[in-house]
Design a protein around this motif. Structure first.
Motif, mmCIF file in Angstrom:
data_model
loop_
_atom_site.group_PDB
_atom_site.id
_atom_site.type_symbol
_atom_site.label_atom_id
_atom_site.label_comp_id
_atom_site.label_asym_id
_atom_site.label_seq_id
_atom_site.Cartn_x
_atom_site.Cartn_y
_atom_site.Cartn_z
ATOM 1 N N GLY A 233 0.454 -1.185 0.320
ATOM 2 C CA GLY A 233 0.249 0.211 0.289
ATOM 3 C C GLY A 233 1.319 1.298 -0.409
ATOM 4 O O GLY A 233 0.204 1.894 -0.804
ATOM 5 N N TRP A 234 2.017 1.370 1.139
ATOM 6 C CA TRP A 234 2.482 2.760 0.647
ATOM 7 C C TRP A 234 3.285 2.447 -0.332
ATOM 8 O O TRP A 234 3.747 3.456 -1.233
ATOM 9 N N ARG A 235 3.556 1.810 -0.900
ATOM 10 C CA ARG A 235 4.677 1.469 -2.233
ATOM 11 C C ARG A 235 4.293 2.358 -3.190
ATOM 12 O O ARG A 235 3.574 2.464 -4.329
ATOM 13 N N ILE A 236 2.218 1.418 -3.490
ATOM 14 C CA ILE A 236 1.184 2.420 -4.456
ATOM 15 C C ILE A 236 0.793 3.566 -3.661
ATOM 16 O O ILE A 236 1.022 4.748 -4.791
ATOM 17 N N ALA A 237 1.301 4.235 -2.969
ATOM 18 C CA ALA A 237 0.957 5.578 -2.586
ATOM 19 C C ALA A 237 1.224 6.174 -3.251
ATOM 20 O O ALA A 237 1.195 7.244 -3.495
ATOM 21 N N ARG A 238 3.352 5.626 -2.983
ATOM 22 C CA ARG A 238 4.818 6.860 -3.242
ATOM 23 C C ARG A 238 4.073 6.941 -5.011
ATOM 24 O O ARG A 238 4.387 7.858 -5.619
ATOM 25 N N GLY A 239 3.583 6.066 -5.537
ATOM 26 C CA GLY A 239 3.725 5.834 -6.978
ATOM 27 C C GLY A 239 2.473 6.484 -7.557
ATOM 28 O O GLY A 239 3.045 7.193 -8.185
ATOM 29 N N ILE A 240 1.308 6.820 -6.802
ATOM 30 C CA ILE A 240 0.561 7.912 -7.251
ATOM 31 C C ILE A 240 0.710 9.522 -6.675
ATOM 32 O O ILE A 240 1.056 10.072 -7.623
ATOM 33 N N ARG A 241 1.590 8.920 -5.789
ATOM 34 C CA ARG A 241 1.543 10.952 -5.927
ATOM 35 C C ARG A 241 2.880 10.770 -6.941
ATOM 36 O O ARG A 241 2.807 12.547 -6.965
ATOM 37 N N THR A 242 4.366 10.056 -7.388
ATOM 38 C CA THR A 242 4.757 10.776 -8.090
ATOM 39 C C THR A 242 3.979 11.149 -9.572
ATOM 40 O O THR A 242 3.869 12.200 -9.966
ATOM 41 N N THR A 243 3.035 10.265 -9.708
ATOM 42 C CA THR A 243 2.059 10.586 -10.943
ATOM 43 C C THR A 243 1.100 11.841 -11.316
ATOM 44 O O THR A 243 1.599 12.504 -12.543
ATOM 45 N N LEU A 244 1.117 11.769 -9.326
ATOM 46 C CA LEU A 244 0.394 13.016 -9.732
ATOM 47 C C LEU A 244 1.070 14.993 -9.837
ATOM 48 O O LEU A 244 0.696 15.793 -9.481
#
Length: 142
Positions: A127-138
């Motif tokens: 979950g932390w990895r996915i959230a970090r990826g979303i932050r990077t994309t945004l």
């Protein structure tokens, strides 16, 4: 009156099982929500028109709701509590090491403890990895 530690450890197992099960269900739902949000962000970023900018803002709000410091702290505290209860159960049954059922109960507690920690950490870090990826994309410009 001497209580058999193997009989009283049932309370610890019940507590750890209930809290641990609900915690892993909550973590699974949290992970599913993050995966869905990641897909939503990906699709909205690909569109790039004015209507999608509103959707991107909504995604940022949703991300803050799902992946904030309080969520991670609560997850860590619940994980620590269940581990404490299980370790306490292991300590409780040491007094019954002469009991013929001791090896089975001892093994079951250790297996549950290791399984619970592994699944909880896997869900949390994914979950932390996915959230970090979303932050990077945004954060990327369209």
């Amino acid at each position: 009156m001497n209580a058999n530690p193997l009989a009283t450890v049932g309370l610890m197992l019940t507590l750890a099982g209930l809290v641990g099960s609900f915690f892993n269900i909550q973590l699974s739902q949290w992970l599913r929500d993050l995966v869905a949000l990641a897909q939503k962000v990906k699709l909205n970023k690909a569109q790039g028109n004015d209507n999608q900018q509103k959707a991107i803002v909504e995604c940022k709000i949703e991300l803050e709701k799902l992946a904030n410091v309080q969520s991670y702290v609560i997850n860590g505290l619940v994980l620590a509590f269940v581990v404490f209860v299980l370790v306490n159960g292991l300590v409780m049954i040491e007094a019954a090491s002469a009991d013929p059922l001791y090896p089975h109960v001892h093994r079951a507690l250790w297996v549950f403890l290791l399984f619970f920690i592994a699944v909880s950490l896997w869900l949390s870090f994914d979950g932390w990895r996915i959230a970090r990826g979303i932050r990077t994309t945004l954060a990327q410009k369209p």
